[in-house]
Design a protein around this motif. Structure first.
Motif, PDB file in Angstrom:
ATOM      1  N   THR A   6       0.859  -1.178   0.000  1.00  6.41           N
ATOM      2  CA  THR A   6       0.000   0.000   0.000  1.00  6.41           C
ATOM      3  C   THR A   6       0.892   1.224   0.000  1.00  6.41           C
ATOM      4  OG1 THR A   6      -1.707  -1.142   1.236  1.00  6.41           O
ATOM      5  CG2 THR A   6      -1.750   1.244   1.317  1.00  6.41           C
ATOM      6  N   LYS A   7       0.537   2.225  -0.824  1.00  4.68           N
ATOM      7  CA  LYS A   7       1.298   3.476  -0.835  1.00  4.68           C
ATOM      8  C   LYS A   7       1.213   4.127   0.535  1.00  4.68           C
ATOM      9  CE  LYS A   7       2.804   5.442  -4.792  1.00  4.68           C
ATOM     10  NZ  LYS A   7       4.199   5.542  -5.080  1.00  4.68           N
ATOM     11  N   SER A   8       2.348   4.459   1.127  1.00  3.94           N
ATOM     12  CA  SER A   8       2.353   5.050   2.461  1.00  3.94           C
ATOM     13  C   SER A   8       1.617   6.383   2.496  1.00  3.94           C
ATOM     14  CB  SER A   8       3.790   5.256   2.936  1.00  3.94           C
ATOM     15  OG  SER A   8       4.389   4.013   3.193  1.00  3.94           O
ATOM     16  N   PHE A  14      -6.077   8.807   3.357  1.00  2.39           N
ATOM     17  CA  PHE A  14      -7.403   8.385   2.917  1.00  2.39           C
ATOM     18  C   PHE A  14      -7.943   7.229   3.734  1.00  2.39           C
ATOM     19  CE2 PHE A  14      -5.088   9.820  -0.923  1.00  2.39           C
ATOM     20  CZ  PHE A  14      -5.827  10.952  -1.186  1.00  2.39           C
ATOM     21  N   LYS A  15      -9.281   7.165   3.817  1.00  8.67           N
ATOM     22  CA  LYS A  15      -9.965   6.022   4.416  1.00  8.67           C
ATOM     23  C   LYS A  15     -11.031   5.568   3.434  1.00  8.67           C
ATOM     24  CE  LYS A  15      -9.409   6.987   9.309  1.00  8.67           C
ATOM     25  NZ  LYS A  15     -10.071   7.308  10.574  1.00  8.67           N
ATOM     26  N   MET A  62      -4.151   1.392  -2.954  1.00  2.00           N
ATOM     27  CA  MET A  62      -4.561   0.781  -1.683  1.00  2.00           C
ATOM     28  C   MET A  62      -5.190  -0.581  -1.968  1.00  2.00           C
ATOM     29  SD  MET A  62      -6.307   4.194  -0.106  1.00  2.00           S
ATOM     30  CE  MET A  62      -6.534   3.587   1.535  1.00  2.00           C
ATOM     31  N   PRO A  63      -4.392  -1.592  -2.298  1.00  2.00           N
ATOM     32  CA  PRO A  63      -4.953  -2.865  -2.767  1.00  2.00           C
ATOM     33  C   PRO A  63      -5.765  -3.625  -1.709  1.00  2.00           C
ATOM     34  CG  PRO A  63      -2.588  -3.046  -2.445  1.00  2.00           C
ATOM     35  CD  PRO A  63      -2.934  -1.606  -2.299  1.00  2.00           C
TER      36      PRO A  63
END
Length: 66
Positions: A6-8, A14-15, A62-63
């Protein structure tokens, strides 16, 4: 296969809601509040959902947040 990362930056900003939409903080509230109208400041409280076009950019980063 190795785990996907996941991109830090996305993890911090984001949520994902239960329906799959993406929540983000409101833009334009970091500085310069004097020149903003009270209406703008009031309406920019809290978080907002991203548009469909922006969601398509963020979701691949965000997989596991689906």
């Amino acid at each position: 296969m190795p785990k996907m990362k996941t991109k830090s930056s996305c993890k911090k900003r984001f949520k994902v809601t239960a329906t799959g939409r993406i929540l983000a903080g409101q833009a334009g509230k970091r500085h310069g509040m004097i020149k903003r109208s009270n209406k703008f400041i009031r309406n920019a409280r809290g978080t907002t959902t991203l548009s469909k076009a922006d969601e398509q950019i963020i979701k691949p980063m965000m997989p596991y947040a689906r």
